[in-house]
Design an enzyme around this catalytic site. Sequence first.
Site, mmCIF file in Angstrom:
data_model
loop_
_atom_site.group_PDB
_atom_site.id
_atom_site.type_symbol
_atom_site.label_atom_id
_atom_site.label_comp_id
_atom_site.label_asym_id
_atom_site.label_seq_id
_atom_site.Cartn_x
_atom_site.Cartn_y
_atom_site.Cartn_z
ATOM 1 N N ASP B 11 21.863 38.212 7.224
ATOM 2 C CA ASP B 11 20.967 38.781 6.221
ATOM 3 C C ASP B 11 19.638 38.042 6.322
ATOM 4 O O ASP B 11 19.601 36.817 6.216
ATOM 5 C CB ASP B 11 21.545 38.608 4.812
ATOM 6 C CG ASP B 11 22.766 39.501 4.585
ATOM 7 O OD1 ASP B 11 23.142 40.236 5.513
ATOM 8 O OD2 ASP B 11 23.331 39.452 3.481
ATOM 9 N N ASP B 130 27.341 51.243 0.722
ATOM 10 C CA ASP B 130 27.802 50.233 -0.229
ATOM 11 C C ASP B 130 28.618 50.963 -1.286
ATOM 12 O O ASP B 130 28.093 51.859 -1.963
ATOM 13 C CB ASP B 130 26.619 49.514 -0.888
ATOM 14 C CG ASP B 130 25.835 48.668 0.114
ATOM 15 O OD1 ASP B 130 26.379 48.361 1.195
ATOM 16 O OD2 ASP B 130 24.677 48.312 -0.180
#
Lengths: 212, 259
Positions: B11, B130
């Site tokens: 990330d 997600d």
Amino acid sequence: MRPDAPVRVAIADYGAGNLVSIRNALVRLGAEVRVATEADGLRDADLIVVPGVGASAPAMARLRRRGLAEAIPEALRTGAWYLGVCLGMQLLFDRSEEDGARMLGILSGEVRRLTGAPRLPHIGWNQLEAVRPDPVLAGLPDHAPAYFVHSYAPIPEDPAVIVTRTVHGDPFTSLVASGRIVGCQFHPERSGADGLRILGNVLGLVAADRGR
Amino acid sequence: MLLRRVIPCLDVSDGRVVKGVRFVDLSDEGDPPELAARYAAEGADEICFLDIGAAPEGRGTMLSIVERTAREVFVPITVGGGVRTPAEMMAVLRAGADKVAVNSAAVADPTLLSRCARRFGRQCVVISIDARQDPARPGSWEVVVMGGRRPTGRDAIAWAQEAVALGAGEILLTSIDRDGTQGGFDLALLRAVGAAVDVPVIASGGAGTPADMVAALAEGGADAVLAASIFHRGIHSIRSVKAAIAAAGLPVRTLEDDR
């Protein structure tokens, strides 16, 4: 030409995707790499690399528009090597079932959709199962892992050109070699150390041929 | 036989690798290309960068990270975060990425998937989903966007099918309930999505132990497992995860040194 001079590679750029990784890999292996957007760029190249992802018909249209569809076979007639990766391997054959495209026809056969596959596209690492020895595979274990991203593969008319097969559903041809022509359905530039070894083997074959 | 993949996820925010627990509490973990090269040398089958920086000026930083990584790393690179148009996807692919994951922008405008697939081929279009368990309806999951903060009212299974029909060639499936918890993957979610589509599914969210990774592949039916913190913090290595997968009888790529 000194035998130890770097192999001169021209990567055919016809707007079909990622040239960066194959260029980086060949540079890492010591080749002198240029990107050819038109026929002139192939001049004096020892090895023409044709990369590419996507569909055959638009790829062929772009190769023709840039004069590369004629210039590549011409360069092969005068002693250059050809390395096709993924779509660049499929373009070697006569035609594709995907969109009916007429392709380079340097090798006889047709490109067809993978059959019996549990999931498509075939994305990920799979194994190269040698059907015959070839110097392109020098130093690799059998069942070496290679990275694939595709849904179609060629069915060569002449089985003698087939070097490896790979199983995803039904087995398909994953590597061909014939004279100065090499085609990989997988991405050697994305296949870690084993992939770099295959590219290094091709560069070695080109260099040895040039020294003759 | 197709080998199962182990994918470290980096990330990235403002040019650095960070990893939040449930997408908050960021802590600095290192230089992205440096970490990517280290993971590739340890046997990572693919590298995933997720751009979680909100600042638009971060786009250029991300592209230069991809460029630097592609010079050193010879395994596939997937990049997600912030891509809203085919032109933006082109820039990421040109920088050296092999695949681009889209998430919120595809939910907002699903035709983004078909436009990108038509232009670049479905093999490089990844739909990142997600999903959050719907407390009112057991066995169903809701799509959330904006880093897990905004519910959409969409059913995750239906969205997975729609995304694949539009042109996504792979699904990066993150359980928001499990993300950052190291409590194991949501196996029911993996099974439900895997059964609904015929493209590869990457399991994400909840990796704590090598056994969790094995469960995602063996019981969840995933094609690949993705994890961040357990690798970044050195709790488990790529190598130990792959050893566990091999020991469970699943096919996995081994490094030359380990053959």
